[in-house]
Write an enzyme that holds these catalytic residues in place. Sequence first.
Site, PDB file in Angstrom:
ATOM      1  CD  GLU A   1      -2.734  -1.179   2.559  1.00  0.00           C
ATOM      2  OE1 GLU A   1      -2.614  -0.270   3.395  1.00  0.00           O
ATOM      3  OE2 GLU A   1      -3.531  -2.130   2.692  1.00  0.00           O
TER       4      GLU A   1
ATOM      5  CG  HIS B   1      -5.886   0.029   5.073  1.00  0.00           C
ATOM      6  ND1 HIS B   1      -4.717  -0.662   5.264  1.00  0.00           N
ATOM      7  CD2 HIS B   1      -6.652  -0.254   6.154  1.00  0.00           C
ATOM      8  CE1 HIS B   1      -4.784  -1.343   6.403  1.00  0.00           C
ATOM      9  NE2 HIS B   1      -5.949  -1.096   6.965  1.00  0.00           N
TER      10      HIS B   1
HETATM   11  P1  NAI Z   1      -9.970 -10.087  16.314  1.00  0.00           P
HETATM   12  O1  NAI Z   1      -8.646 -10.446  16.888  1.00  0.00           O
HETATM   13  O2  NAI Z   1     -11.057  -9.626  17.207  1.00  0.00           O
HETATM   14  O3  NAI Z   1     -10.525 -11.337  15.473  1.00  0.00           O
HETATM   15  C1  NAI Z   1      -9.733 -12.128  14.620  1.00  0.00           C
HETATM   16  C2  NAI Z   1     -10.309 -13.545  14.632  1.00  0.00           C
HETATM   17  O4  NAI Z   1      -9.605 -14.322  13.664  1.00  0.00           O
HETATM   18  C3  NAI Z   1     -10.135 -14.255  15.978  1.00  0.00           C
HETATM   19  O5  NAI Z   1     -11.369 -14.778  16.407  1.00  0.00           O
HETATM   20  C4  NAI Z   1      -9.121 -15.350  15.685  1.00  0.00           C
HETATM   21  O6  NAI Z   1      -9.295 -16.501  16.472  1.00  0.00           O
HETATM   22  C5  NAI Z   1      -9.398 -15.625  14.220  1.00  0.00           C
HETATM   23  N1  NAI Z   1      -8.303 -16.276  13.519  1.00  0.00           N
HETATM   24  C6  NAI Z   1      -6.972 -16.101  13.690  1.00  0.00           C
HETATM   25  N2  NAI Z   1      -6.289 -16.884  12.842  1.00  0.00           N
HETATM   26  C7  NAI Z   1      -7.210 -17.564  12.110  1.00  0.00           C
HETATM   27  C8  NAI Z   1      -7.120 -18.531  11.077  1.00  0.00           C
HETATM   28  N3  NAI Z   1      -5.929 -18.956  10.627  1.00  0.00           N
HETATM   29  N4  NAI Z   1      -8.257 -19.021  10.572  1.00  0.00           N
HETATM   30  C9  NAI Z   1      -9.475 -18.618  11.039  1.00  0.00           C
HETATM   31  N5  NAI Z   1      -9.610 -17.701  12.021  1.00  0.00           N
HETATM   32  C10 NAI Z   1      -8.490 -17.186  12.541  1.00  0.00           C
HETATM   33  O7  NAI Z   1      -9.647  -9.000  15.177  1.00  0.00           O
HETATM   34  P2  NAI Z   1     -10.653  -7.929  14.550  1.00  0.00           P
HETATM   35  O8  NAI Z   1     -10.615  -6.684  15.348  1.00  0.00           O
HETATM   36  O9  NAI Z   1     -11.945  -8.567  14.278  1.00  0.00           O
HETATM   37  O10 NAI Z   1      -9.884  -7.601  13.173  1.00  0.00           O
HETATM   38  C11 NAI Z   1      -9.843  -8.552  12.111  1.00  0.00           C
HETATM   39  C12 NAI Z   1      -8.948  -8.043  11.002  1.00  0.00           C
HETATM   40  O11 NAI Z   1      -9.422  -6.797  10.507  1.00  0.00           O
HETATM   41  C13 NAI Z   1      -7.488  -7.812  11.399  1.00  0.00           C
HETATM   42  O12 NAI Z   1      -6.650  -8.322  10.389  1.00  0.00           O
HETATM   43  C14 NAI Z   1      -7.346  -6.317  11.393  1.00  0.00           C
HETATM   44  O13 NAI Z   1      -6.038  -5.922  11.050  1.00  0.00           O
HETATM   45  C15 NAI Z   1      -8.317  -5.925  10.297  1.00  0.00           C
HETATM   46  N6  NAI Z   1      -8.783  -4.544  10.376  1.00  0.00           N
HETATM   47  C16 NAI Z   1      -8.881  -3.828   9.203  1.00  0.00           C
HETATM   48  C17 NAI Z   1      -9.302  -2.510   9.223  1.00  0.00           C
HETATM   49  C18 NAI Z   1      -9.431  -1.748   7.949  1.00  0.00           C
HETATM   50  O14 NAI Z   1      -9.329  -0.527   7.968  1.00  0.00           O
HETATM   51  N7  NAI Z   1      -9.668  -2.393   6.834  1.00  0.00           N
HETATM   52  C19 NAI Z   1      -9.618  -1.827  10.483  1.00  0.00           C
HETATM   53  C20 NAI Z   1      -9.589  -2.695  11.645  1.00  0.00           C
HETATM   54  C21 NAI Z   1      -9.147  -3.991  11.579  1.00  0.00           C
END
Ligand code: NAI
Length: 411
Positions: free
Chosen positions: A269, A292
């Site tokens: 990015e 993003h």
């Molecule tokens: P979170 O930590 O609450 O949830 C992530 C989930 O993924 C957890 O339940 C975890 O057990 C699961 N997980 C981990 N490895 C896995 C795998 N190999 N297979 C299946 N499940 C798996 O995180 P949150 O807050 O929900 O964020 C999720 C994603 O969104 C992150 O990558 C974060 O960087 C991204 N994000 C993107 C934003 C954007 O602006 N586009 C803003 C905020 C977050």
Amino acid sequence: MARLSVPKDRIRIVLLEGVHASARDVFLAHGYENVELVSGALDGAALQARLADAHIVGIRSRTKLTAPLIAAAERVFCIGCFCIGTNQVDLQAAKLRGIPVFNAPYSNTRSVAELVIGEIIMLARRVPEKSAQAATGHWRKDVSGAREIRGKTLGIVGYGHIGSQVSVLAEGLGMHVRYFDIVDKLALGNAQPCPSLDALLAESDVVTLHVPATPATRGMIGARALARMKQGAVLINAARGDVVDVEALAEALRSGHLAGAAVDVFPSEPAREDEPFSSPLQGIANVILTPHIGGSTEEAQASIGREVAEKLVRYSDNGSTVGAVNFVEVSLPVQAGMTRFLHIHRNVPGVLAAVNRVFSGRALNIAGQYLRTDADVGYVVSDIGGDLVEGMGVRRDLEAIEGTIRVRFLY
Ligand code: NAI
């Protein structure tokens, strides 16, 4: 209201990079009067000068807090990153100077979830394609491939904060929700877990990714996974850029295997707005590309301001380090009628005994004590009851203990 070893009206709080005013409101509500909001990012000598007499510093992602800067900012006792990431701070250097660093990992959860819901509908109706045609003067009312989302199956990969919010909203729109997570998660509403990623891919009309960046998620959706998705399904990635192989996704879209995609995060990015952006996904019909911005809303900014400021106030008022990204976590009760001593030290043997000798030598009663250590640093919090008169020299003697990094007290 808690009183601190440095009186609140002398605690100087400097918030850089246009941190939302909601943060200042939190500090003011807790009796901190000296809050300076600076709109831009600073670096070098200008940053060092601004931090010279600050006690609490707030930054966003552009301010680099390096080890020398942290060392020069002698009075700073906690740092707030008013964003998600904390790579811009030398976290180890901060820890070794007894400075916890806080951030706001979940303030923008709802913003991401709402964008995803909007994209599901837009892709199902082929709006990106039809909008591009109308914008260039082409009136195409063709109904083929335009679908309602009611009754369709949404597959959520990663059922954490964002994934579970998407689940609730999607059910409200009549979708059937399946999810796959590596951890057992409580299903919300009528959502049902899938035994494997492959099972989820094979069943879903829409697949949305909400996993963190880990070795296991890197390239998780490549050519093989895409081939397992249903013919005519759509993919949404608002998680992390390297979870999806974008070349393979472009190929799956061009071949018509997938009917659309929405992508907010990319393997590479631009760091700044004036840098060009290129992706193999450009120029493909029914694709939404966003820079993003999944979590970028006014509401999320206000919420980040509140969340981080509240963590900083809690640490300053109470000593609690819950939510710190570089520090042992200690959750403390509110102290009533006690003096609370916070002692941060290098994790060498004998410090706790030495701390307790300072109190027992004065016949002071330790009403509560909390200790946490990691490989480098220990944090011991002692609540002292009884009469503690000024001039007893407790703080001086605590500071003299070998290995001491920082001492504060609250009363
Ligand atoms: P979170 O930590 O609450 O949830 C992530 C989930 O993924 C957890 O339940 C975890 O057990 C699961 N997980 C981990 N490895 C896995 C795998 N190999 N297979 C299946 N499940 C798996 O995180 P949150 O807050 O929900 O964020 C999720 C994603 O969104 C992150 O990558 C974060 O960087 C991204 N994000 C993107 C934003 C954007 O602006 N586009 C803003 C905020 C977050």
